[in-house]
Design a protein around this motif. Structure first.
Motif, PDB file in Angstrom:
ATOM      1  N   UNK A  60     -23.894  -9.533 -16.186  1.00  0.00           N
ATOM      2  CA  UNK A  60     -23.906  -8.578 -15.073  1.00  0.00           C
ATOM      3  C   UNK A  60     -23.409  -7.202 -15.516  1.00  0.00           C
ATOM      4  N   UNK A  61     -22.360  -7.179 -16.344  1.00  0.00           N
ATOM      5  CA  UNK A  61     -21.843  -5.898 -16.833  1.00  0.00           C
ATOM      6  C   UNK A  61     -22.838  -5.227 -17.788  1.00  0.00           C
ATOM      7  N   UNK A  62     -23.515  -6.026 -18.598  1.00  0.00           N
ATOM      8  CA  UNK A  62     -24.526  -5.468 -19.498  1.00  0.00           C
ATOM      9  C   UNK A  62     -25.647  -4.828 -18.679  1.00  0.00           C
ATOM     10  N   UNK A  63     -26.108  -5.520 -17.648  1.00  0.00           N
ATOM     11  CA  UNK A  63     -27.146  -4.959 -16.774  1.00  0.00           C
ATOM     12  C   UNK A  63     -26.656  -3.686 -16.095  1.00  0.00           C
ATOM     13  N   UNK A 120     -26.688  -0.862 -18.563  1.00  0.00           N
ATOM     14  CA  UNK A 120     -28.060  -0.405 -18.813  1.00  0.00           C
ATOM     15  C   UNK A 120     -28.564   0.470 -17.656  1.00  0.00           C
ATOM     16  N   UNK A 121     -28.189   0.124 -16.438  1.00  0.00           N
ATOM     17  CA  UNK A 121     -28.567   0.946 -15.281  1.00  0.00           C
ATOM     18  C   UNK A 121     -27.918   2.330 -15.391  1.00  0.00           C
ATOM     19  N   UNK A 122     -26.638   2.365 -15.754  1.00  0.00           N
ATOM     20  CA  UNK A 122     -25.941   3.651 -15.895  1.00  0.00           C
ATOM     21  C   UNK A 122     -26.631   4.506 -16.959  1.00  0.00           C
ATOM     22  N   UNK A 172     -22.153  12.546 -24.085  1.00  0.00           N
ATOM     23  CA  UNK A 172     -20.846  11.876 -24.210  1.00  0.00           C
ATOM     24  C   UNK A 172     -20.772  10.660 -23.287  1.00  0.00           C
ATOM     25  N   UNK A 173     -21.258  10.810 -22.071  1.00  0.00           N
ATOM     26  CA  UNK A 173     -21.235   9.699 -21.121  1.00  0.00           C
ATOM     27  C   UNK A 173     -22.131   8.556 -21.613  1.00  0.00           C
ATOM     28  N   UNK A 174     -23.296   8.907 -22.124  1.00  0.00           N
ATOM     29  CA  UNK A 174     -24.205   7.884 -22.655  1.00  0.00           C
ATOM     30  C   UNK A 174     -23.589   7.155 -23.841  1.00  0.00           C
ATOM     31  N   UNK A 175     -22.958   7.900 -24.730  1.00  0.00           N
ATOM     32  CA  UNK A 175     -22.324   7.290 -25.891  1.00  0.00           C
ATOM     33  C   UNK A 175     -21.238   6.310 -25.459  1.00  0.00           C
ATOM     34  N   UNK A 176     -20.441   6.708 -24.485  1.00  0.00           N
ATOM     35  CA  UNK A 176     -19.406   5.819 -23.960  1.00  0.00           C
ATOM     36  C   UNK A 176     -20.032   4.548 -23.378  1.00  0.00           C
ATOM     37  N   UNK A 202     -21.311   2.312 -26.158  1.00  0.00           N
ATOM     38  CA  UNK A 202     -20.202   1.586 -26.779  1.00  0.00           C
ATOM     39  C   UNK A 202     -19.756   0.422 -25.908  1.00  0.00           C
ATOM     40  N   UNK A 203     -19.705   0.644 -24.591  1.00  0.00           N
ATOM     41  CA  UNK A 203     -19.389  -0.453 -23.673  1.00  0.00           C
ATOM     42  C   UNK A 203     -20.437  -1.553 -23.772  1.00  0.00           C
ATOM     43  N   UNK A 204     -21.692  -1.160 -23.865  1.00  0.00           N
ATOM     44  CA  UNK A 204     -22.788  -2.127 -23.970  1.00  0.00           C
ATOM     45  C   UNK A 204     -22.639  -2.980 -25.227  1.00  0.00           C
ATOM     46  N   UNK A 205     -22.310  -2.349 -26.346  1.00  0.00           N
ATOM     47  CA  UNK A 205     -22.104  -3.100 -27.593  1.00  0.00           C
ATOM     48  C   UNK A 205     -20.959  -4.094 -27.440  1.00  0.00           C
ATOM     49  N   UNK A 206     -19.853  -3.635 -26.886  1.00  0.00           N
ATOM     50  CA  UNK A 206     -18.678  -4.497 -26.720  1.00  0.00           C
ATOM     51  C   UNK A 206     -18.993  -5.661 -25.783  1.00  0.00           C
TER      52      UNK A 206
END
Length: 185
Positions: free
Chosen positions: A37-40, A43-45, A157-161, A164-168
Motif C-alpha cells: 500500500x505504501x509503495x502504491x 508511486x501515486x505521489x 527534490x520531492x521526487x528524489x525523496x 528513496x522512500x520507494x526503494x526503502x
C-alpha cells in the motif's frame, strides 16, 4: 521415557513449530500488504509530482504565448493549466501530509508558484506594442526569471525523496517475503 510420552512430546513440538511458522507467515503477510500500500501511495505521489512539473511547463508556455501573441486563446489554456496546477498542489499536499520535509517543500513550492503567477500578471499588464523595446524587455524578464528553475528544483527534490522512500519500502517488502519463505521451509 515411555513411548507414548515421546510421541506426545514430538507431536507437541511439531504443532508448536507449525504455529510459530504460521504466526511468522501471517505477520509478514500483513507487513507485505502494508508495504505494498505504501509503495502504491509513493508511486501515486511521484506521478502527481510529474504532472505538477508538466503543468508548470504548460503554464509557462501559454504565458509566453500570451506575451508574444496577445491572443485570447492562449489565456484559456493558461488559466486551465494554472487551475489544474493548484488542484494538483492540493492533492500532493494531502498525499504527503505524513512527511514533514515534503510538507515544508510543498509550502515553499506554493509560495514560489504564487509569486510566479504574480510576476506573470505584472508582465501581462505591460501593453507595449509587439516588437518594441519595452515588449522585448518583458519577454526577456519572463525568460530570466528564476522562479521556474526553483520550482523545478523543488519538484525534483520531492521526487528524489519519494524515490528513496520507494526503494526503502520495496526493500522492506522483499525482506518480509524472504522471512516468510524461511519460516515456512
Amino acid at each position: 521415557m515411555k513411548l507414548t510420552t515421546r510421541i506426545t512430546l514430538v507431536f507437541l513440538i511439531s504443532v508448536l513449530a507449525i504455529l510459530v511458522s504460521a504466526w511468522v507467515s501471517h505477520t509478514n503477510t500483513e507487513k507485505i500488504n502494508e508495504t505494498r500500500n505504501w509503495v502504491e501511495h509513493t508511486q501515486v505521489v511521484i506521478g502527481r509530482l510529474d504532472r505538477l512539473f508538466s503543468l508548470i511547463k504548460e503554464s509557462e508556455t501559454f504565458m509566453r504565448g500570451i506575451l508574444v501573441t496577445r491572443e485570447a486563446r492562449m489565456t484559456a489554456g493558461y488559466e486551465k493549466a494554472t487551475s489544474e496546477c493548484r488542484g494538483v498542489i492540493e492533492e500532493v499536499k494531502s498525499l504527503t501530509a505524513d512527511n514533514p520535509l515534503q510538507a515544508q517543500r510543498l509550502a515553499e513550492f506554493q509560495t514560489l508558484y504564487e509569486a510566479r503567477l504574480g510576476e506573470w500578471k505584472e508582465l501581462r499588464a505591460v501593453t507595449a506594442p509587439i516588437g518594441s523595446a519595452s515588449w522585448q524587455e518583458v519577454l526577456k524578464r519572463s525568460f530570466e526569471s528564476q522562479f521556474a528553475t526553483k520550482l523545478k528544483n523543488l519538484i525534483e527534490d520531492m521526487k528524489l525523496d519519494e524515490q528513496n522512500l520507494l526503494k526503502a519500502r520495496t526493500q522492506s517488502a522483499l525482506q518480509s517475503v524472504e522471512t516468510s519463505q524461511q519460516a515456512t521451509f
